[in-house]
Structures are given as C-alpha cells and as structure tokens.
Design a protein around this motif. Structure first.
Motif, PDB file in Angstrom:
ATOM      1  N   PRO A 295       0.811  -1.216   0.000  1.00 16.10           N
ATOM      2  CA  PRO A 295       0.000   0.000   0.000  1.00 16.10           C
ATOM      3  C   PRO A 295       0.845   1.266   0.000  1.00 16.10           C
ATOM      4  CG  PRO A 295       0.061  -0.958   2.194  1.00 16.10           C
ATOM      5  CD  PRO A 295       0.780  -1.924   1.289  1.00 16.10           C
ATOM      6  N   THR A 296       0.274   2.311  -0.566  1.00 16.22           N
ATOM      7  CA  THR A 296       0.946   3.609  -0.590  1.00 16.22           C
ATOM      8  C   THR A 296       1.211   4.114   0.822  1.00 16.22           C
ATOM      9  OG1 THR A 296      -0.163   4.123  -2.678  1.00 16.22           O
ATOM     10  CG2 THR A 296       0.777   5.978  -1.473  1.00 16.22           C
ATOM     11  N   SER A 297       0.334   3.763   1.747  1.00 22.52           N
ATOM     12  CA  SER A 297       0.513   4.196   3.134  1.00 22.52           C
ATOM     13  C   SER A 297       1.787   3.636   3.757  1.00 22.52           C
ATOM     14  CB  SER A 297      -0.696   3.776   3.977  1.00 22.52           C
ATOM     15  OG  SER A 297      -0.871   2.364   3.944  1.00 22.52           O
ATOM     16  N   ALA A 298       2.253   2.506   3.222  1.00 20.31           N
ATOM     17  CA  ALA A 298       3.485   1.900   3.737  1.00 20.31           C
ATOM     18  C   ALA A 298       4.709   2.358   2.955  1.00 20.31           C
ATOM     19  CB  ALA A 298       3.376   0.381   3.705  1.00 20.31           C
ATOM     20  N   VAL A 299       4.579   2.342   1.641  1.00 16.60           N
ATOM     21  CA  VAL A 299       5.680   2.730   0.754  1.00 16.60           C
ATOM     22  C   VAL A 299       5.099   3.554  -0.386  1.00 16.60           C
ATOM     23  CG1 VAL A 299       7.512   1.942  -0.798  1.00 16.60           C
ATOM     24  CG2 VAL A 299       7.014   0.653   1.294  1.00 16.60           C
ATOM     25  N   GLY A 300       5.434   4.821  -0.439  1.00 14.91           N
ATOM     26  CA  GLY A 300       4.971   5.660  -1.538  1.00 14.91           C
ATOM     27  C   GLY A 300       5.756   5.379  -2.808  1.00 14.91           C
ATOM     28  N   ILE A 301       5.218   5.816  -3.938  1.00 10.81           N
ATOM     29  CA  ILE A 301       5.918   5.592  -5.203  1.00 10.81           C
ATOM     30  C   ILE A 301       7.306   6.225  -5.201  1.00 10.81           C
ATOM     31  CG2 ILE A 301       5.894   6.048  -7.688  1.00 10.81           C
ATOM     32  CD1 ILE A 301       2.943   5.577  -7.720  1.00 10.81           C
ATOM     33  N   PRO A 302       7.491   7.446  -4.687  1.00 12.56           N
ATOM     34  CA  PRO A 302       8.860   7.999  -4.647  1.00 12.56           C
ATOM     35  C   PRO A 302       9.830   7.106  -3.885  1.00 12.56           C
ATOM     36  CG  PRO A 302       7.258   9.739  -4.279  1.00 12.56           C
ATOM     37  CD  PRO A 302       6.498   8.453  -4.235  1.00 12.56           C
ATOM     38  N   ASP A 303       9.375   6.495  -2.777  1.00 17.66           N
ATOM     39  CA  ASP A 303      10.234   5.566  -2.035  1.00 17.66           C
ATOM     40  C   ASP A 303      10.537   4.321  -2.865  1.00 17.66           C
ATOM     41  OD1 ASP A 303      10.444   6.981   0.479  1.00 17.66           O
ATOM     42  OD2 ASP A 303       8.345   6.480   0.827  1.00 17.66           O
ATOM     43  N   ALA A 304       9.539   3.829  -3.579  1.00 19.05           N
ATOM     44  CA  ALA A 304       9.745   2.647  -4.419  1.00 19.05           C
ATOM     45  C   ALA A 304      10.754   2.930  -5.520  1.00 19.05           C
ATOM     46  CB  ALA A 304       8.415   2.196  -5.016  1.00 19.05           C
ATOM     47  N   LEU A 324      13.565 -12.922  -1.952  1.00 16.07           N
ATOM     48  CA  LEU A 324      13.539 -11.638  -2.634  1.00 16.07           C
ATOM     49  C   LEU A 324      14.946 -11.045  -2.584  1.00 16.07           C
ATOM     50  CD1 LEU A 324      11.410  -9.652  -3.927  1.00 16.07           C
ATOM     51  CD2 LEU A 324      11.441  -8.447  -1.724  1.00 16.07           C
ATOM     52  N   ILE A 325      15.480 -10.717  -3.749  1.00 17.85           N
ATOM     53  CA  ILE A 325      16.814 -10.123  -3.859  1.00 17.85           C
ATOM     54  C   ILE A 325      16.634  -8.622  -4.054  1.00 17.85           C
ATOM     55  CG2 ILE A 325      18.998 -10.098  -5.119  1.00 17.85           C
ATOM     56  CD1 ILE A 325      18.345 -12.788  -3.800  1.00 17.85           C
ATOM     57  N   VAL A 326      17.100  -7.814  -3.105  1.00 13.95           N
ATOM     58  CA  VAL A 326      16.902  -6.367  -3.169  1.00 13.95           C
ATOM     59  C   VAL A 326      18.249  -5.658  -3.108  1.00 13.95           C
ATOM     60  CG1 VAL A 326      14.639  -6.545  -2.047  1.00 13.95           C
ATOM     61  CG2 VAL A 326      16.679  -6.081  -0.658  1.00 13.95           C
ATOM     62  N   PRO A 327      18.318  -4.418  -3.615  1.00 16.83           N
ATOM     63  CA  PRO A 327      19.553  -3.649  -3.506  1.00 16.83           C
ATOM     64  C   PRO A 327      19.725  -3.041  -2.125  1.00 16.83           C
ATOM     65  CG  PRO A 327      17.893  -2.351  -4.640  1.00 16.83           C
ATOM     66  CD  PRO A 327      17.284  -3.715  -4.401  1.00 16.83           C
ATOM     67  N   GLN A 328      20.951  -2.682  -1.795  1.00 17.16           N
ATOM     68  CA  GLN A 328      21.271  -2.101  -0.494  1.00 17.16           C
ATOM     69  C   GLN A 328      20.425  -0.866  -0.204  1.00 17.16           C
ATOM     70  OE1 GLN A 328      23.324  -3.193   1.926  1.00 17.16           O
ATOM     71  NE2 GLN A 328      22.764  -1.445   3.201  1.00 17.16           N
ATOM     72  N   GLU A 329      20.043  -0.135  -1.243  1.00 18.91           N
ATOM     73  CA  GLU A 329      19.260   1.082  -1.069  1.00 18.91           C
ATOM     74  C   GLU A 329      17.936   0.829  -0.361  1.00 18.91           C
ATOM     75  OE1 GLU A 329      22.298   2.077  -4.068  1.00 18.91           O
ATOM     76  OE2 GLU A 329      21.088   0.311  -3.584  1.00 18.91           O
ATOM     77  N   PRO A 334      14.176   4.262   5.255  1.00 19.72           N
ATOM     78  CA  PRO A 334      13.512   3.799   6.487  1.00 19.72           C
ATOM     79  C   PRO A 334      12.137   3.176   6.237  1.00 19.72           C
ATOM     80  CG  PRO A 334      14.506   5.964   6.823  1.00 19.72           C
ATOM     81  CD  PRO A 334      14.610   5.672   5.366  1.00 19.72           C
ATOM     82  N   ARG A 335      11.336   3.762   5.346  1.00 18.32           N
ATOM     83  CA  ARG A 335       9.996   3.232   5.104  1.00 18.32           C
ATOM     84  C   ARG A 335      10.069   1.864   4.419  1.00 18.32           C
ATOM     85  NH1 ARG A 335       5.552   6.713   4.808  1.00 18.32           N
ATOM     86  NH2 ARG A 335       4.964   6.001   2.731  1.00 18.32           N
ATOM     87  N   VAL A 336      10.954   1.750   3.445  1.00 17.82           N
ATOM     88  CA  VAL A 336      11.097   0.475   2.744  1.00 17.82           C
ATOM     89  C   VAL A 336      11.687  -0.581   3.665  1.00 17.82           C
ATOM     90  CG1 VAL A 336      12.256  -0.692   0.817  1.00 17.82           C
ATOM     91  CG2 VAL A 336      11.257   1.588   0.484  1.00 17.82           C
ATOM     92  N   ALA A 337      12.687  -0.203   4.451  1.00 20.20           N
ATOM     93  CA  ALA A 337      13.297  -1.154   5.387  1.00 20.20           C
ATOM     94  C   ALA A 337      12.263  -1.665   6.390  1.00 20.20           C
ATOM     95  CB  ALA A 337      14.463  -0.492   6.111  1.00 20.20           C
ATOM     96  N   ALA A 338      11.424  -0.766   6.884  1.00 21.62           N
ATOM     97  CA  ALA A 338      10.389  -1.178   7.835  1.00 21.62           C
ATOM     98  C   ALA A 338       9.403  -2.139   7.182  1.00 21.62           C
ATOM     99  CB  ALA A 338       9.662   0.051   8.373  1.00 21.62           C
ATOM    100  N   TYR A 339       9.043  -1.874   5.934  1.00 20.40           N
ATOM    101  CA  TYR A 339       8.131  -2.779   5.231  1.00 20.40           C
ATOM    102  C   TYR A 339       8.768  -4.162   5.073  1.00 20.40           C
ATOM    103  CZ  TYR A 339       5.251  -5.020   1.770  1.00 20.40           C
ATOM    104  OH  TYR A 339       4.464  -5.935   1.123  1.00 20.40           O
ATOM    105  N   LEU A 340      10.024  -4.206   4.651  1.00 19.37           N
ATOM    106  CA  LEU A 340      10.694  -5.484   4.441  1.00 19.37           C
ATOM    107  C   LEU A 340      10.827  -6.273   5.744  1.00 19.37           C
ATOM    108  CD1 LEU A 340      13.491  -4.514   1.889  1.00 19.37           C
ATOM    109  CD2 LEU A 340      11.468  -5.922   1.452  1.00 19.37           C
ATOM    110  N   ASP A 341      11.024  -5.575   6.853  1.00 17.29           N
ATOM    111  CA  ASP A 341      11.152  -6.255   8.137  1.00 17.29           C
ATOM    112  C   ASP A 341       9.879  -7.020   8.499  1.00 17.29           C
ATOM    113  OD1 ASP A 341      13.742  -5.427   8.552  1.00 17.29           O
ATOM    114  OD2 ASP A 341      13.192  -3.672   9.740  1.00 17.29           O
ATOM    115  N   GLY A 342       8.737  -6.536   8.037  1.00 17.91           N
ATOM    116  CA  GLY A 342       7.479  -7.205   8.337  1.00 17.91           C
ATOM    117  C   GLY A 342       6.955  -8.077   7.225  1.00 17.91           C
ATOM    118  N   LEU A 343       7.757  -8.262   6.172  1.00 24.06           N
ATOM    119  CA  LEU A 343       7.259  -8.939   4.977  1.00 24.06           C
ATOM    120  C   LEU A 343       7.345 -10.450   5.060  1.00 24.06           C
ATOM    121  CD1 LEU A 343       6.317  -8.819   1.959  1.00 24.06           C
ATOM    122  CD2 LEU A 343       8.744  -8.678   1.344  1.00 24.06           C
ATOM    123  N   LYS A 344       8.413 -10.984   5.598  1.00 23.51           N
ATOM    124  CA  LYS A 344       8.733 -12.393   5.427  1.00 23.51           C
ATOM    125  C   LYS A 344       7.699 -13.322   6.051  1.00 23.51           C
ATOM    126  CE  LYS A 344      12.912 -11.794   7.114  1.00 23.51           C
ATOM    127  NZ  LYS A 344      14.303 -12.081   7.542  1.00 23.51           N
TER     128      LYS A 344
END
Length: 446
Positions: A295-304, A324-329, A334-344
C-alpha cells in the motif's frame, strides 16, 4: 520434463559511465556527469551472479556489447579511421559519442522478451530482442543482442531467436522489463503478463511528464510471433501517474515469480480487474494467484523508485520457498526497510530477503531485476546451452581476473574522448568470447 528458471545477467561493460542519457529514469538523470567505476560495477555484478549460483540457482551470463559503437558514428556521418571517428565525434558531437559509448546493455531485462517452450505453439523457447527505440543509446543494441542470443541458444530445434520489431514509436518494445510469466511449476503451461504504457491506436490514460516506452501493439506482436494462446495472455496498462513519478518500466513497480505477484497498489490501471483476469486465466493453467500488494501508506511511489524495492528478483529455491533479492538502497530507506522487516513469511509467500550492493548500477537506474534476463529451460534445453556461459567457481575466477586486467577504476564522461578506450574494450571483448566459447560475435572480430 522438469524445467527451471535460469537468470542470465549482463556483464557490465568497460565503458560503464554516467552520461544521464535516459529521460524518465530518475537515478540516471540525478547522477549525470558524475565519475563511474567500471571495475567496481563489473565486480558487483559478478558477485551477485556467483552468490546466486552458490545458492543453487541456474545463473548464466550475457556478454557486454562493443562500445563505443563506431558503426553508429559512421551511420551518423563521421568518416575516417576508427580512432579519427571517435576523436571527431568527441569534438563535434560529444552527446552522440556518449550515446555510442553507453554500457546500457548490462541491463539484460531489456535485452528481449522470452517465452518458454511450455507456452509456445511450436514447443521452442522464443526470444524477441527488444528494439528499445525510445532511446538512441539503447536502440542500437538489438542487432548485437540477437547475435549473442543466437550464439548461446544456437540449437534451432529448441530455440527461436527473432529479429527485433521495427523501430517505430508505434512498436516501442522494452523487453522483459515489461513482461512476467506466472505458472504453478516452471515446466507447466503458464500465463504471460504483458504491461504497456500506451497504445498507438486505442485511447486510454497516458502519462503527462515522462514518455511511456512500451506500446500495446508491440506487446501483442511479441505474443503473436511467440505463438502464445489468447486464453493464456494478459495485457495490462501501466498507471500513467506512476510513469510520471519515474516508473519508466513495469519492473520498477512490480515483479512476479511462479504464481506470486509482488507489486505496488498503484502499478496498473484498473488494478483489481487485472488481478481478476490473471486469476481466471491462471485457473485454466491449474494455478492460483498470490498477490502481495504494497500500500501507498506503507511505501509511496517515490520511495519505491529511489529504493528500487520492486526492481528486485523474486526467486524460487529448490525447496519451493521464495526469496527476494533487493539492492542495499532498500535498507537505507527507512519506510522500505520497515516494510521489508514485516514482509517475510505468512501471507506474503516470501520467505527470505537478501540484500546486494549494486551501487554502481543503481546510480544509473538499474537494480537486481534490470541486470537479469529470465529464461525458463527444461532439462534438455539447458544441456544444449554451452558450458562457458554458466556461472561456477572456475568461470567466476576467470571473469574476475579478466575484469581486473582490462577495466578502469575511474571513468568520467570526458574520458569517452580517449581513443585508447576503444582499443581497451575490443581487447577485453576478444578475450571474453574465448572465455565464454561463444565465437566471433562482434563487428571488429569479423
């Protein structure tokens, strides 16, 4: 017959630089004119390939293209010896020399669209090199791409490597960056998912800031030439607002694997209808569809866009779990990292997340997904591909030494005027064709 999905990554070429050639690609324009490190870029890509091979994935390699492209400069009216042509272009039209020198073929997600033999009418694996006609520096790639693919996938009984579509805006084709295949198992018949940004002949919403690169007409043409059935293909329009925010390819906002679609909630026009069509057609193929919608509320398009969360690789391990293979960025946002922490785990169908340093590629707007072309191969098809293109300990060692020997650790846009760079590139590529055992695929070798 059992099949697996191989990833063919592009080796970063010796002329890797930041010329800012790709309008609509935010990272490319933001880093324009900065100094690149071709050696580091190539080694970052090699390390990703080697680590995935060590994890048990089929990992292949596609060679870089000859750059600078003297053929392009001759076509544009420059005459003389190769060295004289490069020197004159540097003086009279440095922007054309920059286009002729781009190492953009490293992003092999744009090399071609690939349909596995389980989906095609003649039972062969089909490749359609992308014409990439929206950008000069990329529009010159398809001829060399076709040669490389035919050298690697040379058994015509098993593989069909087409010419690119005509390079007209009506048939703008950006390759696998706008294509995904869904299935239950790789050897089963699947549903091929084509995403486009505009149509030449059908009205619909289009972006206002940045141009849409993929057309519906090109996507349909590729599906026809690959012999795909209408009942197992889906065509979806990109959200034009996402394109205007920097989502120049679908793989910047969505990625799929097996029967999982990982995407942003603003990826497509009429998104719920897209999901429903995928579900109906996948059901015919004997599979369900797992949608992981961010959702945009978790990760906005600019963050993506800045993190390249969706320009990731979603891979099935041999035990059936997905990583999922992701880049260091992604870890630095912070928003993307927080989303990934709750994804698995759980409903995400994603069991692990691996982080890679691809800084040099990322600065030019290319993440893990940009660097690879997915090719589903059954056991017989895989055996027909030469051993010199499959990553293993021996090949990694040879390629790492090859990069160390031939690549510069600093390259600025001004360095493209150095006529010695052409000789360095040709010497390196001539040696590479011997390492990979792919024959004489470059103009200078003929």
């Amino acid at each position: 017959m059992k099949a697996t999905e191989a990833n063919f990554d592009g080796l970063v070429g010796p002329t890797h630089n930041y010329a800012g050639l790709s309008y609509g690609n935010v990272a490319s324009r933001n880093n324009e004119k900065s100094v690149a490190n071709p050696k580091a870029a190539a080694k970052q890509g090699l390390r990703k390939m080697k680590q995935l091979a060590d994890l048990g994935f089929d990992q292949g390699i596609l060679p870089p293209q000859e750059r600078p492209s003297v053929r392009l400069l001759r076509d544009l009216g420059f005459v003389g010896t190769d060295a004289e042509i490069v020197a004159r272009a540097a003086k009279e039209a440095p922007e054309l020399l920059a286009a002729a020198s781009s190492a953009s073929s490293m992003w092999t997600a744009n090399a071609a669209t690939v349909s596995p033999s389980a989906d095609t009418s003649d039972g062969r694996v089909h490749f359609s090199p992308a014409n990439l006609c929206s950008k000069l520096h990329r529009a010159i790639e398809h001829d060399s791409t076709r040669r490389a693919l035919r050298a690697i996938f040379r058994d015509e009984k098993r593989f069909a490597v087409h010419n690119a579509l005509e390079g007209t805006p009506a048939l703008g084709d950006e390759g696998a960056a706008n294509h995904t295949r869904f299935c239950s198992k790789y050897e089963d018949k699947g549903v091929e998912f084509f995403v486009y940004g505009r149509s030449e002949f059908q009205r619909g919403p289009e972006p206002q800031r940045y141009p849409a690169r993929q057309t519906l007409e090109a996507s349909r043409a590729v599906a026809r030439r690959h012999g795909l059935e209408d009942g197992y293909t889906v065509f979806a329009r990109q959200n034009p607002d996402a394109i205007d925010a920097g989502v120049f390819h679908n793989d910047v906002i969505a990625v799929g694997n097996a029967n999982t679609l990982f995407c942003h909630e603003q990826a497509f026009v009429d998104q719920k209808a897209v999901y429903e069509e995928l579900r109906v057609k996948l059901a015919k193929a004997g599979s369900g569809l797992n949608v992981v919608e961010v959702p945009t509320s978790a990760v906005g398009i600019p963050d993506a866009v800045t993190s390249y969360l969706f320009n990731s690789q979603l891979l099935s391990r041999r035990d059936g779990k997905q990583i999922l293979i992701v880049p260091q960025e992604c870890r630095e946002n912070p928003r993307v990292a927080a989303y990934l922490d709750g994804l698995k785990g759980g409903d995400s169908h994603i069991d692990d997340v691996l982080v890679f340093d691809l800084r040099e590629s990322m600065k030019n707007g290319g993440g893990p997904a940009c660097l690879r072309l997915r090719v589903v191969l059954n056991d017989a098809e895989r055996l027909s591909v030469g051993l010199g293109v499959w990553m293993n300990d021996t090949l990694f060692g040879r390629l790492d030494a090859w990069v160390e020997k031939h690549y510069r650790d600093r390259l600025s846009p001004e360095d493209l005027a150095d006529v010695q760079l052409l000789n360095e590139c040709r010497t390196a590529l001539d040696e590479l064709t011997q390492i990979m055992a792919i024959g004489s695929i470059y103009d200078f070798q003929r």
